[in-house]
Motif scaffolding. Structure first.
Motif, PDB file in Angstrom:
ATOM      1  N   LEU A 150       0.840  -1.199   0.000  1.00  0.00           N
ATOM      2  CA  LEU A 150       0.000   0.000   0.000  1.00  0.00           C
ATOM      3  C   LEU A 150       0.872   1.245   0.000  1.00  0.00           C
ATOM      4  O   LEU A 150       1.648   1.476   0.929  1.00  0.00           O
ATOM      5  CB  LEU A 150      -0.923   0.006   1.226  1.00  0.00           C
ATOM      6  CG  LEU A 150      -1.867  -1.187   1.371  1.00  0.00           C
ATOM      7  CD1 LEU A 150      -2.704  -1.028   2.630  1.00  0.00           C
ATOM      8  CD2 LEU A 150      -2.753  -1.332   0.139  1.00  0.00           C
ATOM      9  N   ASP A 151       0.730   2.057  -1.033  1.00  0.00           N
ATOM     10  CA  ASP A 151       1.484   3.299  -1.132  1.00  0.00           C
ATOM     11  C   ASP A 151       0.666   4.458  -0.564  1.00  0.00           C
ATOM     12  O   ASP A 151      -0.482   4.283  -0.137  1.00  0.00           O
ATOM     13  CB  ASP A 151       1.859   3.558  -2.590  1.00  0.00           C
ATOM     14  CG  ASP A 151       2.929   2.588  -3.090  1.00  0.00           C
ATOM     15  OD1 ASP A 151       3.978   2.500  -2.426  1.00  0.00           O
ATOM     16  OD2 ASP A 151       2.700   1.920  -4.115  1.00  0.00           O
ATOM     17  N   LEU A 152       1.247   5.636  -0.586  1.00  0.00           N
ATOM     18  CA  LEU A 152       0.582   6.798   0.011  1.00  0.00           C
ATOM     19  C   LEU A 152      -0.690   7.193  -0.721  1.00  0.00           C
ATOM     20  O   LEU A 152      -1.509   7.928  -0.176  1.00  0.00           O
ATOM     21  CB  LEU A 152       1.538   7.994   0.065  1.00  0.00           C
ATOM     22  CG  LEU A 152       2.794   7.841   0.934  1.00  0.00           C
ATOM     23  CD1 LEU A 152       3.538   9.167   1.005  1.00  0.00           C
ATOM     24  CD2 LEU A 152       2.468   7.336   2.331  1.00  0.00           C
ATOM     25  N   ASP A 153      -0.879   6.713  -1.957  1.00  0.00           N
ATOM     26  CA  ASP A 153      -2.112   7.012  -2.674  1.00  0.00           C
ATOM     27  C   ASP A 153      -3.233   6.026  -2.346  1.00  0.00           C
ATOM     28  O   ASP A 153      -4.349   6.155  -2.872  1.00  0.00           O
ATOM     29  CB  ASP A 153      -1.867   7.058  -4.182  1.00  0.00           C
ATOM     30  CG  ASP A 153      -1.296   5.757  -4.735  1.00  0.00           C
ATOM     31  OD1 ASP A 153      -0.963   4.867  -3.934  1.00  0.00           O
ATOM     32  OD2 ASP A 153      -1.177   5.645  -5.970  1.00  0.00           O
ATOM     33  N   ASP A 154      -2.967   5.057  -1.473  1.00  0.00           N
ATOM     34  CA  ASP A 154      -4.024   4.161  -0.998  1.00  0.00           C
ATOM     35  C   ASP A 154      -5.127   4.973  -0.324  1.00  0.00           C
ATOM     36  O   ASP A 154      -4.856   5.951   0.387  1.00  0.00           O
ATOM     37  CB  ASP A 154      -3.434   3.152  -0.003  1.00  0.00           C
ATOM     38  CG  ASP A 154      -4.488   2.339   0.702  1.00  0.00           C
ATOM     39  OD1 ASP A 154      -5.074   1.451   0.069  1.00  0.00           O
ATOM     40  OD2 ASP A 154      -4.735   2.622   1.898  1.00  0.00           O
ATOM     41  N   ALA A 155      -6.369   4.591  -0.538  1.00  0.00           N
ATOM     42  CA  ALA A 155      -7.493   5.372  -0.017  1.00  0.00           C
ATOM     43  C   ALA A 155      -7.444   5.505   1.507  1.00  0.00           C
ATOM     44  O   ALA A 155      -7.728   6.574   2.055  1.00  0.00           O
ATOM     45  CB  ALA A 155      -8.810   4.726  -0.446  1.00  0.00           C
ATOM     46  N   GLY A 156      -7.072   4.432   2.195  1.00  0.00           N
ATOM     47  CA  GLY A 156      -7.006   4.494   3.648  1.00  0.00           C
ATOM     48  C   GLY A 156      -5.906   5.418   4.125  1.00  0.00           C
ATOM     49  O   GLY A 156      -6.103   6.217   5.050  1.00  0.00           O
ATOM     50  N   ILE A 157      -4.731   5.322   3.514  1.00  0.00           N
ATOM     51  CA  ILE A 157      -3.629   6.196   3.916  1.00  0.00           C
ATOM     52  C   ILE A 157      -3.951   7.643   3.569  1.00  0.00           C
ATOM     53  O   ILE A 157      -3.614   8.573   4.320  1.00  0.00           O
ATOM     54  CB  ILE A 157      -2.313   5.727   3.291  1.00  0.00           C
ATOM     55  CG1 ILE A 157      -1.965   4.329   3.816  1.00  0.00           C
ATOM     56  CG2 ILE A 157      -1.184   6.714   3.608  1.00  0.00           C
ATOM     57  CD1 ILE A 157      -0.701   3.728   3.234  1.00  0.00           C
ATOM     58  N   THR A 158      -4.632   7.862   2.444  1.00  0.00           N
ATOM     59  CA  THR A 158      -5.079   9.220   2.120  1.00  0.00           C
ATOM     60  C   THR A 158      -6.013   9.742   3.202  1.00  0.00           C
ATOM     61  O   THR A 158      -5.941  10.916   3.593  1.00  0.00           O
ATOM     62  CB  THR A 158      -5.771   9.241   0.746  1.00  0.00           C
ATOM     63  OG1 THR A 158      -4.841   8.825  -0.256  1.00  0.00           O
ATOM     64  CG2 THR A 158      -6.274  10.643   0.401  1.00  0.00           C
ATOM     65  N   ASP A 159      -6.899   8.885   3.713  1.00  0.00           N
ATOM     66  CA  ASP A 159      -7.775   9.286   4.819  1.00  0.00           C
ATOM     67  C   ASP A 159      -6.953   9.678   6.047  1.00  0.00           C
ATOM     68  O   ASP A 159      -7.289  10.636   6.751  1.00  0.00           O
ATOM     69  CB  ASP A 159      -8.739   8.159   5.178  1.00  0.00           C
ATOM     70  CG  ASP A 159      -9.830   7.966   4.141  1.00  0.00           C
ATOM     71  OD1 ASP A 159     -10.040   8.866   3.310  1.00  0.00           O
ATOM     72  OD2 ASP A 159     -10.475   6.891   4.166  1.00  0.00           O
ATOM     73  N   PHE A 160      -5.897   8.925   6.320  1.00  0.00           N
ATOM     74  CA  PHE A 160      -5.044   9.268   7.463  1.00  0.00           C
ATOM     75  C   PHE A 160      -4.393  10.636   7.256  1.00  0.00           C
ATOM     76  O   PHE A 160      -4.350  11.460   8.170  1.00  0.00           O
ATOM     77  CB  PHE A 160      -3.963   8.204   7.655  1.00  0.00           C
ATOM     78  CG  PHE A 160      -2.917   8.595   8.662  1.00  0.00           C
ATOM     79  CD1 PHE A 160      -3.177   8.539  10.019  1.00  0.00           C
ATOM     80  CD2 PHE A 160      -1.674   9.059   8.245  1.00  0.00           C
ATOM     81  CE1 PHE A 160      -2.226   8.931  10.950  1.00  0.00           C
ATOM     82  CE2 PHE A 160      -0.716   9.445   9.158  1.00  0.00           C
ATOM     83  CZ  PHE A 160      -0.994   9.387  10.524  1.00  0.00           C
ATOM     84  N   LEU A 161      -3.893  10.899   6.048  1.00  0.00           N
ATOM     85  CA  LEU A 161      -3.280  12.195   5.769  1.00  0.00           C
ATOM     86  C   LEU A 161      -4.302  13.317   5.886  1.00  0.00           C
ATOM     87  O   LEU A 161      -3.985  14.407   6.388  1.00  0.00           O
ATOM     88  CB  LEU A 161      -2.650  12.182   4.374  1.00  0.00           C
ATOM     89  CG  LEU A 161      -1.467  11.231   4.180  1.00  0.00           C
ATOM     90  CD1 LEU A 161      -1.020  11.209   2.717  1.00  0.00           C
ATOM     91  CD2 LEU A 161      -0.295  11.607   5.086  1.00  0.00           C
ATOM     92  N   ALA A 162      -5.522  13.072   5.453  1.00  0.00           N
ATOM     93  CA  ALA A 162      -6.576  14.079   5.599  1.00  0.00           C
ATOM     94  C   ALA A 162      -6.848  14.356   7.079  1.00  0.00           C
ATOM     95  O   ALA A 162      -7.078  15.513   7.480  1.00  0.00           O
ATOM     96  CB  ALA A 162      -7.848  13.607   4.898  1.00  0.00           C
TER      97      ALA A 162
END
Length: 333
Positions: A150-162
């Motif tokens: 899972l890279d940073l463009d993964d939907a879950g990781i994007t949610d974490f960044l948000a």
């Protein structure tokens, strides 16, 4: 001008017994040898020899005085991330590491800014822990550039960044667990080639997937090692976006439209490379980073910045500390 190093690591004193909470093959701990040196361990295997400032704040502060560094943002050594552990075990581990980092930085709270780590393999838990750590005194969060596949463009990781954007928690991204390691197991090629490639992959993946379109512009995001090979290869990505539909299928804007959405550190070690980095990113998007106290870091902090003749005095001041003040909110700029 206050000189702030945004990329400086710590490996707190952690015993092998404490590392067993991870419950897996990766059990990072520190063996201190008593002569100013130590060994980073992974279970019973020696991982890398290290020196005392990595765990001794007094010696770190002495080095900072010698090198003219006023403040460091202190992040864990990536071996400590614990992303392979079961989430609840990883929670316990991250709490332990974060508490040790707070204790370390408490020895000079005006000079050492603690950054927490989180169990990014469970994004809901990671968000919860980032908020908790910020309330406890951490000034940001330090994450790896991927979790398994899972890279940073993964939907879950994007949610974490948000979530971090909403909570005003700065995010420092460090490459780790490098791709192609089986082909780069000599001459430190995993660090010399793999790390820049990992960071380039993360940045470009976020751009082309549309992640930056989904993230708040308030997100404070910084990539280590000068953004890897991104600045040098931006033109290649631009060309591909304009001439191949498959490249731009998920991105409404070309890659160059997103360079103002993140920061990079200055750890490129060459004034010529730094000049290009500043031209691509803008002087207000580059911050001093050294990778202290590791041998692959900048041995004279800020040397490339000071030796880059094309930078103005104002640009040098921004890169040496002004940008980091805004990034971490240490004082008004």
């Amino acid at each position: 001008m206050t000189v702030i190093d945004v990329h400086a690591h710590v490996f707190p004193r952690l015993s092998q017994a404490e590392a067993r909470v991870l419950g897996g093959p990766v059990e990072p701990w520190l063996r201190v040898l008593g002569d100013g040196t130590g060994m980073m361990m992974n279970g019973d295997q020696e991982y890398r020899p290290v020196r005392a400032p990595l765990w001794d704040a007094e010696q770190r502060l002495a080095d900072m005085d010698t090198f003219g560094v006023d403040t460091q943002a202190i992040s864990s050594t990536p071996l400590l991330f614990g992303y392979g552990a079961e989430p609840e075990r990883a929670r316990e581990w991250c709490e332990l590491v974060n508490d040790r980092i707070l204790d370390y930085c408490a020895q000079a709270p005006d000079r050492l800014l603690p950054l927490c780590q989180v169990p990014l393999q469970d994004v809901a838990l990671a968000a919860e822990m980032a908020t908790k750590a910020a309330a406890a005194g951490h000034r940001g969060v330090h994450i790896g550039n991927h979790v398994g596949s899972l890279d940073l463009d993964d939907a879950g990781i994007t949610d974490f960044l948000a979530h971090c954007a909403e909570q005003d928690i700065p995010v420092l991204v460090h490459p780790w667990d490098m791709l192609g390691a089986e082909r780069m197991n000599h001459h430190m090629l995993a660090w010399l080639v793999g790390m820049p490639a990992e960071t380039h992959l993360s940045i470009l993946g976020m751009m082309l997937s549309g992640s930056f379109e989904r993230l708040p512009e308030s997100l404070k995001l910084c990539f280590c090692h000068g953004g890897g090979s991104f600045a040098y290869l931006l033109g290649r990505a631009e060309n591909a976006w304009h001439h191949r539909h498959v490249v731009r299928s998920d991105s409404p804007k070309p890659p160059s439209a997103y360079v103002r959405r993140f920061h990079v550190d200055s750890a490129v070690f060459d004034p010529r490379a730094l000049r290009l980095l500043v031209e691509v990113m803008g002087a207000d998007r580059v911050m001093l980073g050294t990778d202290y106290p590791f041998p692959l870091g900048e041995q004279q902090p800020g040397e490339a910045i000071r030796n880059c003749a094309e930078l103005s005095e104002l640009e040098r001041d921004l890169i040496l500390g002004g940008n980091a003040m805004r990034f971490f909110g240490t004082e008004a700029s």
